[in-house]
Design a protein around this motif. Structure first.
Motif, mmCIF file in Angstrom:
data_model
loop_
_atom_site.group_PDB
_atom_site.id
_atom_site.type_symbol
_atom_site.label_atom_id
_atom_site.label_comp_id
_atom_site.label_asym_id
_atom_site.label_seq_id
_atom_site.Cartn_x
_atom_site.Cartn_y
_atom_site.Cartn_z
ATOM 1 N N PRO A 1 10.463 40.714 44.259
ATOM 2 C CA PRO A 1 11.095 43.009 43.965
ATOM 3 C C PRO A 1 11.308 42.492 43.073
ATOM 4 N N VAL A 2 11.513 43.634 43.161
ATOM 5 C CA VAL A 2 12.411 44.700 41.068
ATOM 6 C C VAL A 2 13.408 45.754 42.119
ATOM 7 N N LEU A 3 13.359 46.404 41.091
ATOM 8 C CA LEU A 3 14.711 46.587 40.952
ATOM 9 C C LEU A 3 14.543 48.031 40.088
ATOM 10 N N VAL B 1 19.634 48.759 49.449
ATOM 11 C CA VAL B 1 20.162 50.006 48.343
ATOM 12 C C VAL B 1 21.529 49.763 48.198
ATOM 13 N N LEU B 2 22.581 49.314 47.066
ATOM 14 C CA LEU B 2 23.713 49.226 46.098
ATOM 15 C C LEU B 2 23.404 50.766 44.913
ATOM 16 N N ARG B 3 25.118 50.392 45.474
ATOM 17 C CA ARG B 3 25.891 51.609 44.188
ATOM 18 C C ARG B 3 26.887 50.880 43.383
ATOM 19 N N ARG B 4 26.494 50.936 42.248
ATOM 20 C CA ARG B 4 26.894 50.508 41.615
ATOM 21 C C ARG B 4 27.717 51.075 39.937
ATOM 22 N N GLY B 5 28.718 51.981 40.369
ATOM 23 C CA GLY B 5 29.420 52.941 40.071
ATOM 24 C C GLY B 5 29.035 55.054 40.343
ATOM 25 N N GLN B 6 28.179 55.338 39.447
ATOM 26 C CA GLN B 6 27.431 56.740 39.790
ATOM 27 C C GLN B 6 26.055 56.274 39.578
ATOM 28 N N SER B 7 25.536 55.145 40.023
ATOM 29 C CA SER B 7 24.001 54.518 39.928
ATOM 30 C C SER B 7 23.679 54.305 41.495
ATOM 31 N N LEU B 8 22.694 54.089 41.680
ATOM 32 C CA LEU B 8 22.272 53.371 42.922
ATOM 33 C C LEU B 8 21.050 52.702 42.584
ATOM 34 N N LEU B 9 21.307 51.724 42.519
ATOM 35 C CA LEU B 9 20.781 50.855 42.307
ATOM 36 C C LEU B 9 18.891 50.234 43.816
ATOM 37 N N ASN B 10 17.910 50.688 44.427
ATOM 38 C CA ASN B 10 17.133 50.110 44.422
ATOM 39 C C ASN B 10 16.111 48.804 44.756
ATOM 40 N N VAL B 11 16.199 47.957 45.062
ATOM 41 C CA VAL B 11 15.688 46.716 44.991
ATOM 42 C C VAL B 11 14.128 46.866 46.118
ATOM 43 N N VAL B 12 13.031 46.894 45.935
ATOM 44 C CA VAL B 12 12.411 46.087 46.731
ATOM 45 C C VAL B 12 11.163 45.936 47.024
ATOM 46 N N TRP B 13 10.901 45.572 47.953
ATOM 47 C CA TRP B 13 10.117 44.283 47.835
ATOM 48 C C TRP B 13 8.665 43.950 49.268
ATOM 49 N N GLN C 1 27.888 47.433 45.588
ATOM 50 C CA GLN C 1 28.307 47.732 47.086
ATOM 51 C C GLN C 1 27.459 47.915 47.740
ATOM 52 N N LYS C 2 26.748 47.608 49.369
ATOM 53 C CA LYS C 2 25.780 47.213 50.492
ATOM 54 C C LYS C 2 25.733 49.032 50.149
ATOM 55 N N VAL C 3 24.586 50.242 50.316
ATOM 56 C CA VAL C 3 24.188 51.749 50.582
ATOM 57 C C VAL C 3 23.681 51.056 52.280
ATOM 58 N N SER C 4 23.182 50.438 51.745
ATOM 59 C CA SER C 4 21.765 50.798 53.506
ATOM 60 C C SER C 4 20.397 49.323 52.849
ATOM 61 N N TYR C 5 20.017 49.788 54.041
ATOM 62 C CA TYR C 5 18.832 48.487 54.552
ATOM 63 C C TYR C 5 17.880 49.275 55.107
ATOM 64 N N GLN C 6 16.267 48.746 54.270
ATOM 65 C CA GLN C 6 15.462 49.842 55.450
ATOM 66 C C GLN C 6 14.146 48.010 55.086
ATOM 67 N N ALA D 1 22.275 39.130 51.746
ATOM 68 C CA ALA D 1 23.428 40.533 51.762
ATOM 69 C C ALA D 1 22.673 42.058 52.506
ATOM 70 N N ALA D 2 21.752 41.624 52.787
ATOM 71 C CA ALA D 2 21.441 43.075 53.663
ATOM 72 C C ALA D 2 22.500 42.713 54.930
ATOM 73 N N ALA D 3 22.960 41.874 55.569
ATOM 74 C CA ALA D 3 22.783 41.512 56.752
ATOM 75 C C ALA D 3 24.572 40.541 56.423
ATOM 76 N N GLY D 4 24.892 41.278 55.602
ATOM 77 C CA GLY D 4 26.203 41.127 55.095
ATOM 78 C C GLY D 4 27.332 39.654 55.382
ATOM 79 N N ILE D 5 25.886 38.476 55.256
ATOM 80 C CA ILE D 5 26.897 37.224 54.680
ATOM 81 C C ILE D 5 27.853 36.307 53.905
ATOM 82 N N ARG D 6 28.969 35.729 54.541
ATOM 83 C CA ARG D 6 29.716 36.357 53.654
ATOM 84 C C ARG D 6 29.502 35.187 52.464
#
Length: 251
Positions: A244-246, A183-195, A169-174, A116-121
């Motif tokens: 991973p946790v969200l 980091v993903l955006r869903r509506g008004q929320s930011l979803l941070n998946v950390v691992w 939708q993907k916002v960023s990856y670090q 998902a971070a790499a935008g693989i189809r």
């Protein structure tokens, strides 16, 4: 039934290349015959193929990102800018004594996240069900379910995660020294998946000026929700591990 004299619709033809090694880049992950690479380029330039299919197996899922970037450069050099990359086979087996279901689930989850971070189809997980009953056979235990259909931890974790991130939708990856954050955006929320790629690390998750509410979701060994704790400074902190946790942050 087709009427007499009417032109028949042409059949859909699917032609695919599934490279078990990484093409065009050489090295230990490459060694694809030049003839196959040339055949792919010719077919892609003739609009017969839309994507290049690879099997990116590896012990550390996050290392795929650099290989995807190398492959993207090589495709662009060959004027295949519109050609996408798909991971048509990739998975991890839960076979003893090498890897239990929890370790399999963590790796498959990270595999999904790095794609998902790499935008693989497309990511095709190998495989849906175990093909055998031996706990010690690698090839018998690649499934997300047992041979009898019982859900493994990988199946449960992924399905619960996908319910949450649907329509995001993907916002960023670090990747900061082995601590990863998608980091993903869903509506008004930011979803941070950390691992992490191994071991425990304290990771700071910025919340922005208005991010006052944070819900933590764990997926291993079962899904559970709770508070992220109190905000400190610019955001929240989390003890990240290889599972991973969200963190869902909103106003």
């Amino acid at each position: 039934m087709q009427q007499a004299g009417a032109a028949a619709d042409p059949p859909d033809i699917i032609v695919g290349f599934g490279f078990a090694k990484l093409p065009f880049v050489g090295g230990s992950n490459g060694k694809v015959p030049t003839e196959l690479e040339d055949a792919f380029v010719s077919a892609a330039k003739s609009d017969c193929l839309t994507d290049i299919s690879i099997h990116p197996y590896r012990s550390v899922p996050e290392t795929a990102l650099a290989d995807y970037e190398k492959l993207r450069v090589q495709l662009d050099r060959r004027q295949l800018n519109k050609t996408g990359i798909v991971a048509s086979e990739w998975g991890y087996a839960s076979y003893m004594p090498v890897r239990d279901q929890g370790a399999q689930a963590s790796l498959i989850f990270r595999e999904y996240l790095i794609n998902a971070a790499a935008g693989i189809r497309l990511l095709n997980l190998y495989s849906w069900r175990d093909r055998g009953d031996s706990y010690f056979s690698k090839e018998d235990n690649f499934g997300l379910k047992s041979k009898g259909g019982e859900k493994k931890e990988a199946y449960s974790a992924l399905t619960e995660f996908l319910k949450i991130v649907r329509h995001s939708q993907k916002v960023s990856y670090q990747d900061a020294g082995g601590a990863n954050r998608l980091v993903l955006r869903r509506g008004q929320s930011l979803l941070n998946v950390v691992w992490t790629q191994g071991g425990e690390k304290t990771v700071s998750v910025p919340a922005g000026a208005s991010g006052s509410k944070c819900t933590r979701v764990d997926f291993f060994p079962v899904m559970r929700e709770g508070s992220c704790g109190s905000r400190s400074g610019e955001g929240f902190t989390v003890k990240a591990t290889s599972s991973p946790v969200l963190l869902s942050i909103s106003d």
